[in-house]
Design a protein around this motif. Structure first.
Motif, PDB file in Angstrom:
ATOM      1  N   LEU A 194       0.831  -1.201   0.000  1.00  0.00           N
ATOM      2  CA  LEU A 194       0.000   0.000   0.000  1.00  0.00           C
ATOM      3  C   LEU A 194       0.862   1.247   0.000  1.00  0.00           C
ATOM      4  CD1 LEU A 194      -2.637  -1.182   2.643  1.00  0.00           C
ATOM      5  CD2 LEU A 194      -2.886  -1.151   0.152  1.00  0.00           C
ATOM      6  N   TRP A 195       1.972   1.182   0.717  1.00  0.00           N
ATOM      7  CA  TRP A 195       2.991   2.234   0.665  1.00  0.00           C
ATOM      8  C   TRP A 195       4.311   1.687   1.196  1.00  0.00           C
ATOM      9  CZ3 TRP A 195       5.015   2.926   5.418  1.00  0.00           C
ATOM     10  CH2 TRP A 195       4.207   2.854   6.543  1.00  0.00           C
ATOM     11  N   SER A 219      21.384   3.705  10.657  1.00  0.00           N
ATOM     12  CA  SER A 219      22.590   3.156  11.283  1.00  0.00           C
ATOM     13  C   SER A 219      22.981   3.934  12.533  1.00  0.00           C
ATOM     14  CB  SER A 219      23.744   3.143  10.278  1.00  0.00           C
ATOM     15  OG  SER A 219      24.020   4.452   9.810  1.00  0.00           O
ATOM     16  N   ARG A 220      22.737   5.256  12.543  1.00  0.00           N
ATOM     17  CA  ARG A 220      23.100   6.062  13.705  1.00  0.00           C
ATOM     18  C   ARG A 220      22.167   5.807  14.886  1.00  0.00           C
ATOM     19  NH1 ARG A 220      24.184  12.093  11.092  1.00  0.00           N
ATOM     20  NH2 ARG A 220      25.771  11.462   9.551  1.00  0.00           N
ATOM     21  N   ARG A 221      20.950   5.379  14.613  1.00  0.00           N
ATOM     22  CA  ARG A 221      19.964   5.196  15.681  1.00  0.00           C
ATOM     23  C   ARG A 221      19.984   3.790  16.278  1.00  0.00           C
ATOM     24  NH1 ARG A 221      14.597   7.675  12.977  1.00  0.00           N
ATOM     25  NH2 ARG A 221      13.701   7.069  14.992  1.00  0.00           N
ATOM     26  N   LEU A 222      20.714   2.886  15.650  1.00  0.00           N
ATOM     27  CA  LEU A 222      20.800   1.521  16.165  1.00  0.00           C
ATOM     28  C   LEU A 222      21.530   1.494  17.506  1.00  0.00           C
ATOM     29  CD1 LEU A 222      21.685  -0.682  13.068  1.00  0.00           C
ATOM     30  CD2 LEU A 222      19.709  -0.984  14.568  1.00  0.00           C
ATOM     31  N   GLN A 223      21.050   0.674  18.413  1.00  0.00           N
ATOM     32  CA  GLN A 223      21.704   0.490  19.701  1.00  0.00           C
ATOM     33  C   GLN A 223      22.033  -0.990  19.889  1.00  0.00           C
ATOM     34  OE1 GLN A 223      19.772   2.518  23.056  1.00  0.00           O
ATOM     35  NE2 GLN A 223      18.413   3.521  21.587  1.00  0.00           N
ATOM     36  N   PRO A 224      23.235  -1.298  20.380  1.00  0.00           N
ATOM     37  CA  PRO A 224      23.596  -2.712  20.585  1.00  0.00           C
ATOM     38  C   PRO A 224      22.694  -3.361  21.621  1.00  0.00           C
ATOM     39  CG  PRO A 224      25.206  -1.251  21.614  1.00  0.00           C
ATOM     40  CD  PRO A 224      24.298  -0.379  20.822  1.00  0.00           C
ATOM     41  N   ASP A 225      22.433  -4.657  21.418  1.00  0.00           N
ATOM     42  CA  ASP A 225      21.595  -5.420  22.339  1.00  0.00           C
ATOM     43  C   ASP A 225      22.073  -6.869  22.302  1.00  0.00           C
ATOM     44  OD1 ASP A 225      19.691  -6.634  23.849  1.00  0.00           O
ATOM     45  OD2 ASP A 225      17.968  -5.757  22.840  1.00  0.00           O
ATOM     46  N   GLY A 226      23.039  -7.208  23.153  1.00  0.00           N
ATOM     47  CA  GLY A 226      23.619  -8.547  23.127  1.00  0.00           C
ATOM     48  C   GLY A 226      24.303  -8.798  21.793  1.00  0.00           C
ATOM     49  N   GLU A 227      23.964  -9.940  21.160  1.00  0.00           N
ATOM     50  CA  GLU A 227      24.527 -10.246  19.845  1.00  0.00           C
ATOM     51  C   GLU A 227      23.831  -9.488  18.731  1.00  0.00           C
ATOM     52  OE1 GLU A 227      24.316 -14.414  19.292  1.00  0.00           O
ATOM     53  OE2 GLU A 227      25.715 -14.903  20.919  1.00  0.00           O
ATOM     54  N   GLY A 228      22.707  -8.843  19.050  1.00  0.00           N
ATOM     55  CA  GLY A 228      21.942  -8.143  18.034  1.00  0.00           C
ATOM     56  C   GLY A 228      21.941  -6.650  18.233  1.00  0.00           C
ATOM     57  N   ALA A 229      20.861  -6.022  17.790  1.00  0.00           N
ATOM     58  CA  ALA A 229      20.727  -4.566  17.901  1.00  0.00           C
ATOM     59  C   ALA A 229      19.250  -4.224  17.917  1.00  0.00           C
ATOM     60  CB  ALA A 229      21.425  -3.875  16.734  1.00  0.00           C
ATOM     61  N   ARG A 230      18.932  -3.029  18.392  1.00  0.00           N
ATOM     62  CA  ARG A 230      17.540  -2.602  18.459  1.00  0.00           C
ATOM     63  C   ARG A 230      17.413  -1.153  18.010  1.00  0.00           C
ATOM     64  NH1 ARG A 230      17.533   0.178  23.365  1.00  0.00           N
ATOM     65  NH2 ARG A 230      19.202  -0.475  24.766  1.00  0.00           N
ATOM     66  N   ILE A 231      16.187  -0.799  17.670  1.00  0.00           N
ATOM     67  CA  ILE A 231      15.891   0.563  17.225  1.00  0.00           C
ATOM     68  C   ILE A 231      14.412   0.823  17.483  1.00  0.00           C
ATOM     69  CG2 ILE A 231      15.339  -0.150  14.862  1.00  0.00           C
ATOM     70  CD1 ILE A 231      16.462   2.498  13.868  1.00  0.00           C
ATOM     71  N   ASP A 232      14.055   2.082  17.689  1.00  0.00           N
ATOM     72  CA  ASP A 232      12.645   2.446  17.749  1.00  0.00           C
ATOM     73  C   ASP A 232      12.439   3.713  16.941  1.00  0.00           C
ATOM     74  OD1 ASP A 232      12.446   4.885  19.872  1.00  0.00           O
ATOM     75  OD2 ASP A 232      13.936   3.440  20.584  1.00  0.00           O
ATOM     76  N   PHE A 233      11.258   3.853  16.373  1.00  0.00           N
ATOM     77  CA  PHE A 233      10.908   5.006  15.546  1.00  0.00           C
ATOM     78  C   PHE A 233       9.395   5.094  15.472  1.00  0.00           C
ATOM     79  CE2 PHE A 233      11.215   1.322  12.860  1.00  0.00           C
ATOM     80  CZ  PHE A 233      10.124   1.412  12.021  1.00  0.00           C
ATOM     81  N   CYS A 234       8.883   6.209  14.974  1.00  0.00           N
ATOM     82  CA  CYS A 234       7.433   6.444  14.927  1.00  0.00           C
ATOM     83  C   CYS A 234       6.900   6.453  13.499  1.00  0.00           C
ATOM     84  CB  CYS A 234       7.088   7.777  15.596  1.00  0.00           C
ATOM     85  SG  CYS A 234       7.167   7.727  17.394  1.00  0.00           S
ATOM     86  N   LEU A 235       5.656   5.990  13.357  1.00  0.00           N
ATOM     87  CA  LEU A 235       4.896   6.101  12.117  1.00  0.00           C
ATOM     88  C   LEU A 235       3.611   6.867  12.413  1.00  0.00           C
ATOM     89  CD1 LEU A 235       5.177   2.495  10.628  1.00  0.00           C
ATOM     90  CD2 LEU A 235       6.401   4.534   9.862  1.00  0.00           C
ATOM     91  N   PRO A 236       3.140   7.697  11.482  1.00  0.00           N
ATOM     92  CA  PRO A 236       1.883   8.428  11.705  1.00  0.00           C
ATOM     93  C   PRO A 236       0.698   7.464  11.799  1.00  0.00           C
ATOM     94  CG  PRO A 236       3.140   9.378   9.880  1.00  0.00           C
ATOM     95  CD  PRO A 236       3.782   8.068  10.204  1.00  0.00           C
ATOM     96  N   LEU A 237      -0.116   7.623  12.805  1.00  0.00           N
ATOM     97  CA  LEU A 237      -1.260   6.740  13.011  1.00  0.00           C
ATOM     98  C   LEU A 237      -2.232   6.740  11.826  1.00  0.00           C
ATOM     99  CD1 LEU A 237      -2.775   4.844  14.931  1.00  0.00           C
ATOM    100  CD2 LEU A 237      -3.878   6.865  15.925  1.00  0.00           C
ATOM    101  N   PRO A 238      -2.504   7.893  11.164  1.00  0.00           N
ATOM    102  CA  PRO A 238      -3.454   7.873  10.047  1.00  0.00           C
ATOM    103  C   PRO A 238      -3.023   6.984   8.884  1.00  0.00           C
ATOM    104  CG  PRO A 238      -3.146  10.119  10.841  1.00  0.00           C
ATOM    105  CD  PRO A 238      -2.111   9.280  11.514  1.00  0.00           C
ATOM    106  N   ARG A 239      -1.747   6.600   8.831  1.00  0.00           N
ATOM    107  CA  ARG A 239      -1.276   5.752   7.735  1.00  0.00           C
ATOM    108  C   ARG A 239      -1.500   4.268   8.022  1.00  0.00           C
ATOM    109  NH1 ARG A 239       4.661   7.335   5.750  1.00  0.00           N
ATOM    110  NH2 ARG A 239       3.878   6.315   3.860  1.00  0.00           N
TER     111      ARG A 239
END
Length: 402
Positions: free
Chosen positions: A79-80, A88-108
């Protein structure tokens, strides 16, 4: 005649191309080392997504995080599509992996639609190996997320009894209303069981007790199923609280219980009643392995490894190994292919020794388990089921992935 001939050639070519297009295979969603975990929290007119990559091989250097929205799991066209800036700058290490959080507009976003996310070329977000999430009303309205004692997202809907965790709500600190219900220990019935022989399920559960907590404070809960809510306008969210070693099993009773799929009631009673139940369990597996200690150890690692993985994948209203999908995961192993469409999930096994087959699960969501699926039980599954159990009872299922 020539234009008609050309039209026929075009139509035949188009039909061949459509038939050649591969179906999206979601088997990776049941591989712990490949599965991207996703959770959400509503924040005003946005939805924050939390992602955890189990290892950094799933993050292709130099590529953004691609996000796509689909009408359903089997949709051919998104749909989109969009990308997450400064990934890459927002990634944070998490054990053997990595994590990130971000927002999406609710109307979408709309309930029932499906998100896919991949850190690589754009077409990877359309593959079954991406991270996938069907958006439920809870995903779009729940204004809190569970975190550990230092505020890191848990990205799971179970905690261990006594494990400290927090309910991190968006906006002002609110009260958390918690309702506790009894745990279920009812294992899934074999895949050929007729509907009339299925154990009766309670139509309604009554809360054993309730309590109110302050959001953001450390909580420690006793075993049970809980419904949590911080805002009366939001649906309640389920959380499973299990024993202290969950999702692993360590006590004798915990090790004996999952053998329900491989043993008779008489055999299990003998194990439970043994003077030293743990030694009795070891002896059970050693006997199965023909007194070969190497094979016995591998059988134990494989079976209880699957129990732990099933608990991680499927736990909701009860421990994952007790669910319908957990049943097959323990005995047959991870499915070789998984196809999803219109509220169904098909697990395909193409194993050797005539043990291949297809199992159909149908979505049956509930307040406790919005992602719950029930197996469509059929008499023709009986031969495959008993053949798979026999492989275990003869010590032949002694390698990971079987």
């Amino acid at each position: 005649m020539k234009p008609l001939y050309l039209l026929l050639v075009v139509l035949l070519s188009l039909g061949s191309a459509l038939q050649a297009a591969p179906r999206r295979d979601f088997a990776t969603q049941y591989r712990a080392e490949r599965r991207i975990i996703i959770d959400t929290r509503r924040e005003g007119d946005s939805v924050r997504l939390y992602l955890r990559f189990p290892n950094t091989t799933l993050i292709r250097r130099g590529f953004p995080l691609h996000v796509a929205l689909w009408a359903d799991y089997d949709a051919k066209r998104a749909l989109w599509q969009d990308t997450v800036r400064r990934f890459s700058r927002r990634l944070q290490p998490d054990g053997e992996g990595a994590r990130i959080d971000f927002c999406l507009p609710l109307p979408r976003l709309r309930a029932g639609q499906v998100l896919s996310l991949a850190a690589g070329p754009a077409d990877e977000a359309a593959s079954g190996e991406a991270g996938w999430l069907r958006l439920t009303p809870e995903h779009l309205t729940r204004s809190f997320i569970l975190t550990d004692s230092v505020g890191q997202p848990l990205l799971r809907h179970y905690v261990r009894a006594g494990e400290p965790f927090m309910v991190d709500s968006y906006g002002e600190d609110l009260n958390v209303q918690a309702y506790r219900y009894p745990l279920s220990s009812l294992p899934a019935a074999p895949p050929m069981t007729s509907p009339g022989a299925m154990p009766a399920q309670p139509r309604k559960l009554s809360a054993q007790d309730s309590a109110r907590y302050r959001a953001g404070s450390l909580l420690r809960l006793q075993p049970g199923m809980y419904l949590l809510r911080v805002n009366p306008a939001e649906p309640r969210s389920g959380i499973l609280v299990e024993e202290n070693t969950f999702p692993a099993l360590t006590s004798a009773d915990e090790l004996i219980a999952p053998l329900v799929y491989l043993t008779t009631s008489v055999e299990r009673k003998k194990l439970f009643d043994a003077p030293e139940p743990k030694k009795a369990v070891d002896q059970f597996w050693l006997t199965v392995a023909g007194n070969n200690q190497t094979i016995a150890k591998q059988l134990i690692r494989t079976y209880y490894g699957r129990v732990q993985e099933a608990n991680q994948f499927f736990s909701a209203h009860k421990a994952g190994w007790l669910t319908d999908r957990g049943l097959l995961y323990l005995v047959l192993g991870p499915p070789e292919s998984v196809y999803r469409e219109a509220g169904e999930e098909r697990w395909v096994y193409r194993a050797d020794q005539g043990m291949g087959g297809t199992f159909v699960f149908r979505a049956k969501p509930s307040t406790f388990a919005p992602d719950n699926y029930e197996l469509v039980r059929r008499p023709e599954h009986e031969q495959l089921w008993y053949a798979a159990v026999e492989q275990w009872r003869k010590g032949r299922t002694a390698r990971p992935g079987r």
